[in-house]
Motif scaffolding. Sequence first.
Motif, PDB file in Angstrom:
ATOM      1  N   ARG A 195       8.575  -9.999  22.052  1.00 39.83           N
ATOM      2  CA  ARG A 195       7.776 -10.645  22.736  1.00 39.83           C
ATOM      3  C   ARG A 195       8.316 -10.764  24.363  1.00 39.83           C
ATOM      4  O   ARG A 195       7.451 -10.778  25.056  1.00 39.83           O
ATOM      5  N   ASP A 196       9.552 -10.889  24.326  1.00 42.64           N
ATOM      6  CA  ASP A 196      10.190 -11.100  25.826  1.00 42.64           C
ATOM      7  C   ASP A 196       9.836  -9.698  26.493  1.00 42.64           C
ATOM      8  O   ASP A 196       9.344  -9.764  27.785  1.00 42.64           O
ATOM      9  N   VAL A 197      10.153  -8.671  25.769  1.00 46.52           N
ATOM     10  CA  VAL A 197       9.722  -7.403  26.658  1.00 46.52           C
ATOM     11  C   VAL A 197       8.199  -7.270  26.986  1.00 46.52           C
ATOM     12  O   VAL A 197       7.927  -6.858  27.895  1.00 46.52           O
ATOM     13  N   GLN A 198       7.209  -7.614  26.031  1.00 46.83           N
ATOM     14  CA  GLN A 198       5.867  -7.839  26.470  1.00 46.83           C
ATOM     15  C   GLN A 198       5.668  -8.468  27.633  1.00 46.83           C
ATOM     16  O   GLN A 198       4.943  -7.992  28.437  1.00 46.83           O
ATOM     17  N   GLN A 199       6.189  -9.723  27.778  1.00 48.85           N
ATOM     18  CA  GLN A 199       6.145 -10.450  28.708  1.00 48.85           C
ATOM     19  C   GLN A 199       6.597 -10.127  30.032  1.00 48.85           C
ATOM     20  O   GLN A 199       5.854 -10.157  31.049  1.00 48.85           O
ATOM     21  N   SER A 200       7.850  -9.601  29.916  1.00 48.71           N
ATOM     22  CA  SER A 200       8.470  -9.070  31.004  1.00 48.71           C
ATOM     23  C   SER A 200       7.485  -7.966  31.642  1.00 48.71           C
ATOM     24  O   SER A 200       7.205  -7.910  32.843  1.00 48.71           O
ATOM     25  N   LYS A 201       6.960  -7.038  30.718  1.00 52.97           N
ATOM     26  CA  LYS A 201       6.210  -5.988  31.141  1.00 52.97           C
ATOM     27  C   LYS A 201       4.999  -6.361  31.993  1.00 52.97           C
ATOM     28  O   LYS A 201       4.387  -5.911  33.166  1.00 52.97           O
ATOM     29  N   ALA A 202       4.455  -7.626  31.282  1.00 52.28           N
ATOM     30  CA  ALA A 202       3.116  -8.178  31.753  1.00 52.28           C
ATOM     31  C   ALA A 202       3.283  -8.680  33.081  1.00 52.28           C
ATOM     32  O   ALA A 202       2.244  -8.541  33.866  1.00 52.28           O
ATOM     33  N   HIS A 203       4.454  -9.018  33.385  1.00 48.86           N
ATOM     34  CA  HIS A 203       4.646  -9.673  34.887  1.00 48.86           C
ATOM     35  C   HIS A 203       5.334  -8.733  35.699  1.00 48.86           C
ATOM     36  O   HIS A 203       5.941  -9.020  36.729  1.00 48.86           O
ATOM     37  N   GLY A 204       5.523  -7.396  35.088  1.00 48.99           N
ATOM     38  CA  GLY A 204       5.994  -6.418  36.007  1.00 48.99           C
ATOM     39  C   GLY A 204       7.656  -6.437  36.384  1.00 48.99           C
ATOM     40  O   GLY A 204       8.071  -6.056  37.236  1.00 48.99           O
ATOM     41  N   VAL A 205       8.134  -7.304  35.421  1.00 46.94           N
ATOM     42  CA  VAL A 205       9.628  -7.404  35.581  1.00 46.94           C
ATOM     43  C   VAL A 205      10.300  -5.936  34.905  1.00 46.94           C
ATOM     44  O   VAL A 205       9.873  -5.837  33.714  1.00 46.94           O
ATOM     45  N   GLU A 206      11.255  -5.570  35.588  1.00 48.18           N
ATOM     46  CA  GLU A 206      11.667  -4.351  34.797  1.00 48.18           C
ATOM     47  C   GLU A 206      12.885  -4.626  33.801  1.00 48.18           C
ATOM     48  O   GLU A 206      13.675  -5.745  33.875  1.00 48.18           O
ATOM     49  N   VAL A 207      12.539  -4.122  32.593  1.00 49.31           N
ATOM     50  CA  VAL A 207      13.500  -4.128  31.510  1.00 49.31           C
ATOM     51  C   VAL A 207      14.586  -3.545  31.686  1.00 49.31           C
ATOM     52  O   VAL A 207      14.807  -2.288  31.815  1.00 49.31           O
ATOM     53  N   ASN A 208      15.800  -4.264  31.252  1.00 49.84           N
ATOM     54  CA  ASN A 208      17.131  -3.703  31.245  1.00 49.84           C
ATOM     55  C   ASN A 208      17.443  -2.844  30.073  1.00 49.84           C
ATOM     56  O   ASN A 208      17.619  -3.486  28.880  1.00 49.84           O
ATOM     57  N   MET A 209      16.778  -1.505  29.928  1.00 46.21           N
ATOM     58  CA  MET A 209      16.858  -0.663  28.544  1.00 46.21           C
ATOM     59  C   MET A 209      18.305  -0.837  28.073  1.00 46.21           C
ATOM     60  O   MET A 209      18.363  -1.132  26.699  1.00 46.21           O
ATOM     61  N   GLN A 210      19.134  -0.795  28.852  1.00 43.51           N
ATOM     62  CA  GLN A 210      20.679  -0.717  28.140  1.00 43.51           C
ATOM     63  C   GLN A 210      21.067  -1.801  27.347  1.00 43.51           C
ATOM     64  O   GLN A 210      21.489  -1.898  26.264  1.00 43.51           O
ATOM     65  N   GLU A 211      20.706  -3.009  28.086  1.00 44.60           N
ATOM     66  CA  GLU A 211      21.362  -4.346  27.490  1.00 44.60           C
ATOM     67  C   GLU A 211      20.386  -4.530  26.342  1.00 44.60           C
ATOM     68  O   GLU A 211      20.803  -5.026  25.460  1.00 44.60           O
ATOM     69  N   LEU A 212      19.112  -4.049  26.477  1.00 44.78           N
ATOM     70  CA  LEU A 212      18.121  -4.185  25.351  1.00 44.78           C
ATOM     71  C   LEU A 212      18.619  -3.480  24.011  1.00 44.78           C
ATOM     72  O   LEU A 212      18.746  -4.015  22.965  1.00 44.78           O
ATOM     73  N   LEU A 213      19.246  -2.186  24.219  1.00 44.22           N
ATOM     74  CA  LEU A 213      19.517  -1.438  23.408  1.00 44.22           C
ATOM     75  C   LEU A 213      20.790  -1.999  22.798  1.00 44.22           C
ATOM     76  O   LEU A 213      20.808  -2.050  21.442  1.00 44.22           O
ATOM     77  N   VAL A 214      21.640  -2.362  23.469  1.00 44.23           N
ATOM     78  CA  VAL A 214      23.008  -2.884  22.684  1.00 44.23           C
ATOM     79  C   VAL A 214      22.505  -4.137  21.955  1.00 44.23           C
ATOM     80  O   VAL A 214      23.271  -4.338  20.942  1.00 44.23           O
ATOM     81  N   ASN A 215      21.819  -4.934  22.607  1.00 43.95           N
ATOM     82  CA  ASN A 215      21.363  -6.138  21.986  1.00 43.95           C
ATOM     83  C   ASN A 215      20.735  -5.823  20.610  1.00 43.95           C
ATOM     84  O   ASN A 215      21.229  -6.499  19.424  1.00 43.95           O
ATOM     85  N   GLY A 216      20.057  -4.905  20.598  1.00 44.21           N
ATOM     86  CA  GLY A 216      19.265  -4.772  19.370  1.00 44.21           C
ATOM     87  C   GLY A 216      20.291  -4.039  18.347  1.00 44.21           C
ATOM     88  O   GLY A 216      20.145  -4.502  17.154  1.00 44.21           O
ATOM     89  N   ALA A 217      21.154  -3.070  18.838  1.00 43.35           N
ATOM     90  CA  ALA A 217      22.084  -2.190  17.951  1.00 43.35           C
ATOM     91  C   ALA A 217      22.819  -3.500  17.486  1.00 43.35           C
ATOM     92  O   ALA A 217      22.996  -3.404  16.133  1.00 43.35           O
TER      93      ALA A 217
END
Lengths: 386, 510
Positions: A195-217
């Motif tokens: 949901r965070d990613v979706q919302q960020s995308k919707a507001h044109g905020v750049e998503v920090n892929m690296q952080e996302l991947l680390v957190n996910g992993a």
Amino acid sequence: MSADSNVAGVGVNGAKENHLINFIKDNATLIALIVLVVGLSFADDAFFTARNLSNLSRQVTIIGIIAVGMTMVILIAGIDLSVGSVVGLSAVVCTLMMQWGVPTILAVPATLLIVGVGIGLWNGFWIAKFNIPPFIITLGMLTIARGLALTLTNGSSVPVTSNVFPLIGGAYIPPMLSSIVLIACAALAVYSIFRDVQQSKAHGVEVNMQELLVNGAVMIGGFALAFHVFTSYKGIPVPVAIFAVIAFAGIYTLNSTRFGRRLYALGGNEDAARLSGINVVRTKMIVYTVISVLSALAGIILASRLNGASPNLGTMFELDAIAAVVIGGTSLAGGSGKVSGTIIGALLIGVLNNGMSLLGVVTFYQLIIKGLIIILAVWFDVMQKK
Amino acid sequence: MSEVVLKMQGIIKDFPGVRALNNVNFEARSGELLALMGENGAGKSTLMKVLSGVWPYPTYEGDIFLRGEKVRFANTKEAEAAGIGIIYQELNLIPGLSVAENIFLDRQFTDAKGRINWNQTFAETQKLLTELGINDIGPTDLVQNITVGKQQMVEIAKALSLKAEILVLDEPTSALTDKEVKDLFRIIRKLKADGVCMCYISHKMEEIEQIADRIAVLRDGQTIGEVTPIADITLDQIIARMVGRDIKDMFPKVDFTPGEVTLEVDNLSVTNPDLPGSYLVKNASFVARKGEILGISGLMGAGRTELVGGVFGAYPDQTTGDVKLNGKELDIKSPKDAIDAGIALLTEDRKALGLFLDKSISFNTTISSLETISSKVLGIINTQQERKVVKEYVDQLGVKTPSIDTVIGTLSGGNQQKVILGKWLNSRPDVFILDEPTRGIDIGAKVEIYKLLNELVQQGVTVIMISSELPEVLGMCDRILVMCEGEIVSNFERDDAKKEAIMAYATGSA
Ligand SMILES: Nc1ncnc2c1ncn2[C@@H]1O[C@H](COP(=O)(O)OP(=O)(O)OP(=O)(O)O)[C@@H](O)[C@H]1O
Ligand SMILES: [Mg+2]
């Protein structure tokens, strides 16, 4: 004037190695933890067993719970040295009350209130209202609370008479229920990230892929490991569940609430915080109360697990709690830090203690090694800031 | 024509997401004062930090030549040794040390055994202070106990003590009194005669006219035009180079009839904690009206900051007196009470009292109005809403930044000021007090701020502006209070206000 008129391509050269270095810097404690776990698994067969890991997780909870509070205290550039003594006092008060015939269900909240809130407000009052350095006030309380515990018990241990009380520190959530809880939590976590990613995308905020991947992993790995450990050995220990709730509450509070923001502000620049309308006195009192209540809770869990309270319980816990916070990357100068880092710090200390005991390292050496690691962590933190 | 001592060629400096310097070329000569002008964030401070080794080679590209010789400094010590002294925009003194210790930090006079010779250190310090015309502080005074203006003078003394051949002054006068500025200029003229080359950064045009020999303009990290002798260029031309367009009206005051009285301050006094029995503000009474800009003028140290601080609840233990808002008695015990009542205060000392330096723009913008972006019950912050609000202010105020998550400490001074302005606007005050709001702000942005003040008064906000710049007070205020030695000594209506009369009251000679 447009915001991007000045934005030019950042030096492309060396961007890749910078990425790697930054990645290692950002996640140093986590990497250290993983390396340690892998190393110990190879070094000793007894380490990576469901039973050992389950016990380890239970051991970590005591310091972990206190360290969540300590993160907040250190975040506002404070310190609480009295936590270990509060652990001892609360263990003693709670068990004594039960000895006097107070039922467990009343004794526990009464202890949290009298010992936790009481000492917290006292500490907070002097620190916030009269600007006395927290080091001094809590150092005093370290002695006072220990003295009270010794006085109340006349120096001897208090046995537990209730048969409900030992469940707090010793019981397990049945494996079946545990797996349902774990799966539900994992689903919730994935959903919230999504949901965070979706919302960020919707507001044109750049998503920090690296952080996302680390957190996910880390999350997937963590849940998978927890699932394996807790379903194959008795289920989730109750204190671990309590710790998980507290840790989550801590992370959420610091990340996403007004109160959390104010702590960062207070630690970053107290004068500016006051002039920005933050009620400094109240905020400080709350923080010192939170850590005392958490320490009291840790004391109760410990007494329950040990099936009795000695007035010396919790001695030196303040050092482990502070170490967990510092290893977790929170700055002693205040203003920056995270509960998630603290949890990793607490796990690191726990794994280290557990591993060294398994390997038969003499306790004396254990102390030396732990000390060196704390120094290393702080050195790393300082170097990184340069 | 004198010798070219400093030449910077093709300087490029990148920060994450920002190219701060984009091929800068300029040269400076011995015995001249070269004014370096440009908007906030143009790259002036960064250029000087490249010169002084704060940003060592190879964190930048390009070449620096001293007297024709190429130099590459690895740190500030090397630059110092090469004869480059710099007075940074932000004060860098150690508050707990004495004036002398700060000036001769790490360079104290020692005897053969390496023991510090304090007598000599103090004597040299005293000599420097006397030369600068400073007689109200001594070498042993702790820096934390002297005013910001005096601290700035200590920085200057420190730079002078280096006997540098190239002296960089980055907005040295932003916290100085008129007298201190005069003393500084006297020294600058002397240094010029001694052949020192000076690079001088300032947003104050009058200063440039007074002491600059030549002028270089930076815009978006690039030098615009050639280095030009001051005699060959008009003020308007300088401004046009800086902002890339003409500014027609420096003070776009709109006439607007003030409404009823909103803020009433009665007999407000603030005691001096360092000197029991004396007052920083004494029996000050004034009113401010809805929709007016009330100016507070006076010399530095006249008690203006303390007066508004007292109203705002910044020092509740030292303050006595009554404050009424819209006819209602207020009991302000802390800044929080003031903010809740609808008062906002933009403080003068940005770094110490306004900013959370290592936090993001977004954090800094919303910290005083978190209630508006969070849930009532648990105070859960709505991040999306926060981003939206912050974006609006960043755009409206023209903050130059790669993103709203940028750490505010990395912004240029002027852009930091804009963010703080946004922070207070976001608290939607009824009474907005601004203490030196345009300090360190470039001309273009100043005009933007004036327009903003106009808008605010039209929306019915009461604006109170403290300013040491008389033209600004005269140009923008409907009414002007003058303070002298802690007391409000006069009250001018816009039409009666004259520069000379205000100065006379401010200096106590009226
Ligand atoms: N340490 C840093 N990290 C990242 N960006 C920086 C840093 N220092 C400066 N910048 C950026 O470089 C640009 C130039 O800043 P600089 O401080 O040189 O401006 P300036 O001309 O001195 O402005 P002002 O008049 O406001 O002082 C700005 O966009 C600023 O955000
Ligand atoms: Mg600057």
